[in-house]
Design an enzyme around this catalytic site. Structure first.
Site, PDB file in Angstrom:
ATOM      1  N   GLU A 198      -9.318   6.053   3.003  1.00 38.46           N
ATOM      2  CA  GLU A 198     -10.430   3.970   3.971  1.00 38.46           C
ATOM      3  C   GLU A 198      -9.748   3.215   4.096  1.00 38.46           C
ATOM      4  O   GLU A 198      -8.528   3.150   3.194  1.00 38.46           O
ATOM      5  CB  GLU A 198     -11.648   4.138   2.545  1.00 38.46           C
ATOM      6  CG  GLU A 198     -11.019   3.142   1.597  1.00 38.46           C
ATOM      7  CD  GLU A 198     -10.384   3.722   0.840  1.00 38.46           C
ATOM      8  OE1 GLU A 198      -9.519   2.650   0.818  1.00 38.46           O
ATOM      9  OE2 GLU A 198     -10.634   4.547   0.570  1.00 38.46           O
ATOM     10  N   LYS A 208       0.459  -1.317  -0.048  1.00 39.05           N
ATOM     11  CA  LYS A 208      -0.038   0.011  -0.046  1.00 39.05           C
ATOM     12  C   LYS A 208       1.244   0.990  -0.092  1.00 39.05           C
ATOM     13  O   LYS A 208       0.586   2.257  -0.748  1.00 39.05           O
ATOM     14  CB  LYS A 208      -1.301   0.106   1.074  1.00 39.05           C
ATOM     15  CG  LYS A 208      -1.695  -1.033   0.773  1.00 39.05           C
ATOM     16  CD  LYS A 208      -3.140  -0.543   0.263  1.00 39.05           C
ATOM     17  CE  LYS A 208      -4.133  -1.926   0.403  1.00 39.05           C
ATOM     18  NZ  LYS A 208      -5.091  -1.527  -0.878  1.00 39.05           N
ATOM     19  N   SER A 211       2.105  -9.684  -0.815  1.00 43.68           N
ATOM     20  CA  SER A 211       1.708  -8.177  -0.596  1.00 43.68           C
ATOM     21  C   SER A 211       1.630  -7.895   0.474  1.00 43.68           C
ATOM     22  O   SER A 211       1.623  -6.728   0.978  1.00 43.68           O
ATOM     23  CB  SER A 211       0.363  -8.441  -1.408  1.00 43.68           C
ATOM     24  OG  SER A 211      -1.227  -9.235  -0.404  1.00 43.68           O
TER      25      SER A 211
END
Length: 402
Positions: A116, A94, A383
């Site tokens: 969010e 991210k 990830s």
């Protein structure tokens, strides 16, 4: 062998029939402004220099491409490699996107960002970027996800971010996005909304994909260097789909490489028991974009479930919908019980705790590898790391580690 497909999106933000902008007029100015600034930033050597600097010196890129010897032996087939996004600062992919969008926020002269988050990793990455660049930050998070991801809530608050608990609807990611959208509509002049996945109105699906494509570019180069050729299969988990889009996009024109996206199979195939949008959904509009959506018989967004907070979403990025229809990417699902087994297996065999999202991809990677020759190469986009999920996994096992 799949055929090559055209590069997308077009100037209207369309991936074939998908994508576009389905938003109130109050947001059109901000979207046009963002599109223009992003287009200029792509051509600006100074912006690219800054982005590269922070990704290397702050995030810690490039992330390694690691040969998972014991997972390979367990599967008994192809060689399994892990693209270690879990080793990035903040513990997931991210941060790649958040650094890029925070730099754009500064470029637009806006002092505030909102975001969010479901699994909390995008919230932590947004809070991190806000602290780094001196921006005010508020993160919207569903009440159920606040419960599941209390460690990440602490991290966000520690970095000066305000975490707003959303108690409406299913109290998960979908509802957090709804509230963030409402905030943005009211504050658009001085606020940028850092969408965390390849969803939402144009240019977000394209822009987030581009910022995350560093994953696939590195993996491609690393595989050529370490193995001497491209991989046979590349696998990534899919919720909204940002880590998968970033991993797949640099391989899209390499038609010898099979691409596999893994959705959340949850507790079963009945509506409300899973979050496998591409397996069970139909085209519709959600959060400003036309894409596959899980819907009930009246066309209303359906409830979803996943053991993983980051995959617990009833939509998917429009480019994934395009890739599904074209046949370029195969999409499948892994259920909750299998994901828990994948978490345990990877932890015990490799000494690496995967995020529950990542565990879905690990399970499919093992399945695929088991059916292929030993000389074949399977890359899994690892990830994120599993620190954030330890409390949830322990609770599901009946253990108390609080």
């Amino acid at each position: 062998m799949p055929a090559a497909i055209p590069d997308v999106p077009d100037v209207h933000g369309r991936f074939g029939p998908y994508g576009g902008r389905f938003v109130p007029e109050t947001l059109m100015y901000a979207l046009r402004q963002l599109t223009e600034h992003y287009a200029r930033a792509q051509e600006d050597p100074e912006f690219q220099r800054q982005l590269h600097y922070y990704l290397k010196q702050y995030v810690g890129r490039p992330s390694p491409l690691y040969f998972a010897e014991r997972l390979t032996r367990e599967a008994g087939g192809a060689r399994i490699f892990l693209k270690r996004e879990d080793l990035n600062h903040t513990g997931a992919h991210k941060i790649n996107n958040c650094i890029g969008q925070a730099l754009l926020t500064k470029r637009m002269g806006k002092p505030r960002i909102i975001a969010e988050t479901g699994a909390g990793q995008h919230g932590v990455a947004s809070a991190t970027a806000a602290a780094l660049f001196g921006l005010e930050c508020q993160v919207y998070m569903g009440e159920e996800d606040v419960r599941r991801q209390k460690l990440n809530v602490f991290k966000m608050r520690a970095m000066g971010t305000t975490v707003i608990t959303v108690r409406s609807g299913s109290r998960t990611l979908r509802d957090a996005i709804n509230e963030a959208m409402r905030d943005w509509m009211a504050t658009v002049q001085h606020t940028h909304y850092i969408i965390g996945s390849v969803v939402g109105p144009h240019p977000f699906p394209m822009m987030v994909r581009d910022f995350q494509s560093v994953i696939g570019r590195e993996a491609r180069e690393q595989c050529l260097e370490q193995v001497g050729r491209l991989p046979d299969v590349v696998i990534a988990c899919v919720g909204g789909g940002s880590n998968a889009a970033g991993m797949f996009h640099p391989f899209i024109q390499d038609t010898s490489v099979q691409l596999v996206g893994v959705e959340a199979g949850g507790r079963g195939s009945s509506q409300g028991q899973h979050a496998a949008t591409l397996s069970h959904g139909a085209p519709g509009v959600l959060h400003g974009s036309f894409s596959y959506v899980l819907q009930d018989s009246d066309g209303q967004t359906a409830p979803v479930h996943s053991i993983s907070a980051g995959l617990d979403y009833p939509g998917v990025g429009p480019e994934h919908s395009y890739w599904k229809d074209s046949g370029r990417v195969r999409y499948t699902s892994v259920d909750d019980a299998e994901a828990l087994k994948g978490f345990d297996l990877c932890s015990r065999l490799e000494g690496i705790l995967p995020a529950l999202e990542t565990a879905h991809a690990v399970v499919e990677g093992m399945r695929v590898a088991a059916k292929r020759a030993h000389d074949d190469v399977v890359i899994i986009c690892f990830s994120g790391r599993g620190d954030k999920d330890c409390f949830e996994v322990a609770e599901l096992r009946g253990e108390d580690i609080s």
